[in-house]
Scaffold this active site. Structure first.
Site, PDB file in Angstrom:
ATOM      1  N   ARG A   1      14.236   5.060  -4.038  1.00  0.00           N
ATOM      2  CA  ARG A   1      13.834   5.816  -2.859  1.00  0.00           C
ATOM      3  C   ARG A   1      14.776   5.508  -1.700  1.00  0.00           C
ATOM      4  NH1 ARG A   1       9.101   4.025  -2.980  1.00  0.00           N
ATOM      5  NH2 ARG A   1       9.233   2.562  -1.243  1.00  0.00           N
TER       6      ARG A   1
ATOM      7  N   HIS B   1       8.741   1.740   2.278  1.00  0.00           N
ATOM      8  CA  HIS B   1       7.393   2.004   1.776  1.00  0.00           C
ATOM      9  C   HIS B   1       6.705   3.110   2.569  1.00  0.00           C
ATOM     10  CE1 HIS B   1       3.362   1.314   0.278  1.00  0.00           C
ATOM     11  NE2 HIS B   1       2.939   1.204   1.523  1.00  0.00           N
TER      12      HIS B   1
ATOM     13  N   TYR C   1      15.355  -4.868   2.800  1.00  0.00           N
ATOM     14  CA  TYR C   1      15.394  -5.700   1.607  1.00  0.00           C
ATOM     15  C   TYR C   1      16.194  -5.056   0.465  1.00  0.00           C
ATOM     16  CZ  TYR C   1      11.417  -2.535   1.284  1.00  0.00           C
ATOM     17  OH  TYR C   1      10.610  -1.425   1.341  1.00  0.00           O
TER      18      TYR C   1
END
Length: 352
Positions: free
Chosen positions: A253, A257, A265
């Site tokens: 992606r 999130h 990260y």
């Protein structure tokens, strides 16, 4: 117990017509544009609630859902809007739900990403506690098996959800009963910020299928035709009485999130590789250009249609009334008939 992974689906056993290929491209383009516009509106403070992008994973979402028939059922996550649009959801009603309006699929209730149309397009309303869609899909598949009606259920989750006990229980039950269900794992390589190697000790998710005695396949989730072929094979197997299949569709992606997460990260080199070299929308468009199926003129028309569709749906959403405050306690129990009748439309279009 034949289990395969890293299977090559380049040679399609289910050839698609040029019109179908153009439709897949339209869905990919629509998905990308909707994602980009929703993010822009979210950043501007004009979109209420949360935003869960699926950008970069459109190949998985379109590919698996395109393999379903209208009578089949989809059990998605909060990030699978593209799969729901592919299954047939109306963008106008989707955006009405995003803005909490009465014309949304859930009449403006619940979170804006909790969308479903069980009575119409057979997409189950999203539930946040992943992978809760897996056991629910198993229940639906059991009902289809008992009715012997030829329908198939498909459930989607991310890689992080595979560490949850319900994931294992659902697959094990489906395998024992040989239910007509397809399990899709949209492997983002990071469960929020946790990389695959800290999620499970085996090299792939697909090989876990061997423990349940069902087929497992690992595919490139950025290649929509590879995804479609794997999903179509699994759906046909389920419909024919062959039981479930586990599909691991690997991609990355482009966003974190949720809208608040910068995803620092993710290694920059990995993200750049996927954005530049493994863009599912750009690469599929180029594939169709190379085959002479689309050209500059047809793409210009398609992109205008996609933009017009979104803007019209956005306007529709903003012009739809909010739910009437007095209806807040209705629809909790089936006996009051709220979901069978027409709702009140006196909530106005301005936030109170």
């Amino acid at each position: 117990m034949a289990t395969t992974f890293e299977t090559d689906h380049a040679a399609s056993e289910h050839p698609l017509s040029d019109d179908q290929l153009r439709e897949i491209l339209r869905l990919l383009k629509l998905a990308r544009y909707v994602d980009e516009r929703l993010e822009a509106l979210y950043r501007q403070g004009r979109l209420p609630g949360a935003l869960y992008s699926g950008r970069g994973q459109e190949g998985t979402h379109v590919g698996v859902a395109y393999a379903l028939e209208p009578r089949d059922s989809l059990f998605p996550t909060h990030r699978d809007l593209t799969a729901q649009l592919t299954k047939g959801l109306d963008l106008q009603r989707v955006l009405a739900q995003f803005w909490g309006r009465i014309d949304g699929y859930l009449r403006g209730r619940d979170g804006n990403s909790h969308i479903g149309d069980w009575a119409g397009n057979r997409t189950f309303a999203v539930m946040s506690h992943l992978p809760i869609a897996y056991p629910v899909a198993v229940g639906a598949a059991w009902a289809y098996q008992r009715a012997d009606d030829g329908r198939v259920a498909m459930a989607i989750c991310g890689d992080g959800a595979t560490s949850n006990g319900r994931w294992h229980e659902a697959i094990n039950t489906a395998a024992i009963m040989r239910l007509p269900v397809v399990f899709v794992v949209n492997n983002n390589q990071f469960a929020y910020s946790t990389p695959n190697e800290r999620e499970f000790a085996v090299p792939t998710i697909a090989e876990r299928a061997a423990a349940y005695g069902i087929p497992g396949v690992r595919i490139d989730g950025t290649e929509v035709l590879e995804v479609y072929e794997a999903a179509r094979e699994a759906v046909d197997r389920a419909r024919g009485g062959g039981g479930p299949t586990l599909i691991e569709s690997v991609s990355l992606r482009w966003r974190g999130h949720a809208g608040h997460d910068p995803a620092k990260y993710v290694p920059r080199e990995l993200l750049e590789h996927y954005m530049i070299s493994k863009d599912p929308v750009k690469n599929f468009e180029q594939h169709l250009r190379d085959r002479g199926i689309v050209d500059d003129a047809s793409m210009a028309v398609l992109e205008r249609e996609v933009e017009t569709a979104f803007e019209a749906a956005h306007e529709y959403a903003l012009n739809s009334p909010y739910p009437e405050p007095g209806d807040v306690s209705k629809g909790v129990w089936v006996e009051d008939g709220y979901w069978r009748g027409e709702p009140g439309r006196g909530g106005g279009t301005e936030a109170g």
